[in-house]
Write a protein that holds these residues in place. Sequence first.
Motif, short mmCIF file in Angstrom:
data_model
loop_
_atom_site.label_atom_id
_atom_site.label_comp_id
_atom_site.label_asym_id
_atom_site.label_seq_id
_atom_site.Cartn_x
_atom_site.Cartn_y
_atom_site.Cartn_z
N LEU A 4 0.86 -1.17 0.00
CA LEU A 4 0.00 0.00 0.00
C LEU A 4 0.90 1.22 0.00
CD1 LEU A 4 -2.60 -1.05 2.70
CD2 LEU A 4 -3.05 -0.75 0.28
N ARG A 5 0.70 2.13 -0.93
CA ARG A 5 1.48 3.36 -0.99
C ARG A 5 0.59 4.52 -0.57
NH1 ARG A 5 6.45 3.21 -3.27
NH2 ARG A 5 6.93 1.40 -4.51
N LEU A 6 1.22 5.56 -0.08
CA LEU A 6 0.52 6.75 0.34
C LEU A 6 -0.20 7.39 -0.84
CD1 LEU A 6 0.14 8.72 2.71
CD2 LEU A 6 2.27 9.80 2.03
N CYS A 7 -1.46 7.78 -0.66
CA CYS A 7 -2.22 8.41 -1.73
C CYS A 7 -1.72 9.83 -2.03
CB CYS A 7 -3.70 8.52 -1.35
SG CYS A 7 -4.53 6.94 -1.18
N LEU A 8 -1.20 10.49 -1.04
CA LEU A 8 -0.75 11.87 -1.19
C LEU A 8 0.76 11.91 -1.28
CD1 LEU A 8 -2.98 13.31 1.66
CD2 LEU A 8 -3.50 13.28 -0.77
N SER A 9 1.30 12.84 -2.05
CA SER A 9 2.75 12.97 -2.14
C SER A 9 3.25 13.93 -1.06
CB SER A 9 3.17 13.47 -3.52
OG SER A 9 2.63 14.76 -3.73
N THR A 10 4.56 13.90 -0.80
CA THR A 10 5.16 14.79 0.18
C THR A 10 6.20 15.65 -0.52
OG1 THR A 10 6.80 13.14 0.74
CG2 THR A 10 4.83 13.21 2.11
N LEU A 97 0.56 -5.59 8.96
CA LEU A 97 1.30 -4.63 8.14
C LEU A 97 2.55 -4.16 8.85
CD1 LEU A 97 -1.99 -3.78 8.16
CD2 LEU A 97 -1.17 -2.42 6.29
N ARG A 98 3.53 -3.78 8.06
CA ARG A 98 4.73 -3.13 8.58
C ARG A 98 4.98 -1.92 7.70
NH1 ARG A 98 8.73 -5.02 11.83
NH2 ARG A 98 7.95 -7.11 11.54
N CYS A 99 5.35 -0.80 8.30
CA CYS A 99 5.57 0.44 7.56
C CYS A 99 7.06 0.69 7.36
CB CYS A 99 4.95 1.61 8.32
SG CYS A 99 4.96 3.14 7.39
N PHE A 100 7.41 1.11 6.15
CA PHE A 100 8.80 1.44 5.79
C PHE A 100 8.82 2.83 5.15
CE2 PHE A 100 8.53 -3.16 5.52
CZ PHE A 100 9.68 -3.57 6.16
N LYS A 106 9.25 7.98 0.69
CA LYS A 106 7.85 7.59 0.58
C LYS A 106 7.55 6.52 1.61
CE LYS A 106 7.44 8.58 -4.32
NZ LYS A 106 7.30 8.00 -5.64
N GLU A 107 6.40 6.67 2.25
CA GLU A 107 5.97 5.65 3.20
C GLU A 107 5.32 4.50 2.44
OE1 GLU A 107 3.63 8.59 5.39
OE2 GLU A 107 4.57 7.76 7.19
N ILE A 108 5.67 3.28 2.80
CA ILE A 108 5.13 2.08 2.16
C ILE A 108 4.69 1.11 3.25
CG2 ILE A 108 5.65 0.10 0.69
CD1 ILE A 108 7.82 1.85 -0.63
N LEU A 109 3.48 0.57 3.10
CA LEU A 109 2.99 -0.47 4.00
C LEU A 109 3.10 -1.80 3.29
CD1 LEU A 109 -0.28 1.08 5.44
CD2 LEU A 109 1.98 1.04 6.48
N ARG A 110 3.79 -2.76 3.89
CA ARG A 110 3.83 -4.14 3.38
C ARG A 110 2.76 -4.89 4.15
NH1 ARG A 110 7.66 -5.66 -0.66
NH2 ARG A 110 6.69 -7.62 -0.16
#
Length: 129
Positions: A4-10, A97-100, A106-110
């Motif tokens: 899962l990737r963040l819908c919004l950019s930073t 889930l684990r967040c990286f 970019k934040e990524i949820l596995r």
Amino acid sequence: LPILRLCLSTSVESPPLQCVLTRCWINVQGSNMTIRAMNGKGDLASSYHMAVTATTNKIQVSLLQGSQHCTNQKSQPTFGFIVTWSFSGASPFPASLRCFVDEDRKEILRTAWIMQDEVDSFEDDWKVS
């Protein structure tokens, strides 16, 4: 494992990301998870909108409930949740889930989903099909 990737950019000027879960996330199939609130104990209030289904039913937003493991906020926070589907007779799906934070910040949820179908007997439970 699905990502899962963040819908919004930073932006480049933003502070280092901390894998804050309260926001909108989208996976590679186009499903999205919106986490609106998290209390001090890490309990989540959220919804999940699946983009694909194996049924002919109209896809609807479903309830997602879960919690964040809050003991280690420095790296790779872990989360767990369950989705109760509002449009099908499918069993609720639990996920871990684990967040990286990747090299592009970019934040990524596995995610790892557990799906269980109805079985004929106790002996068939957890049977690989």
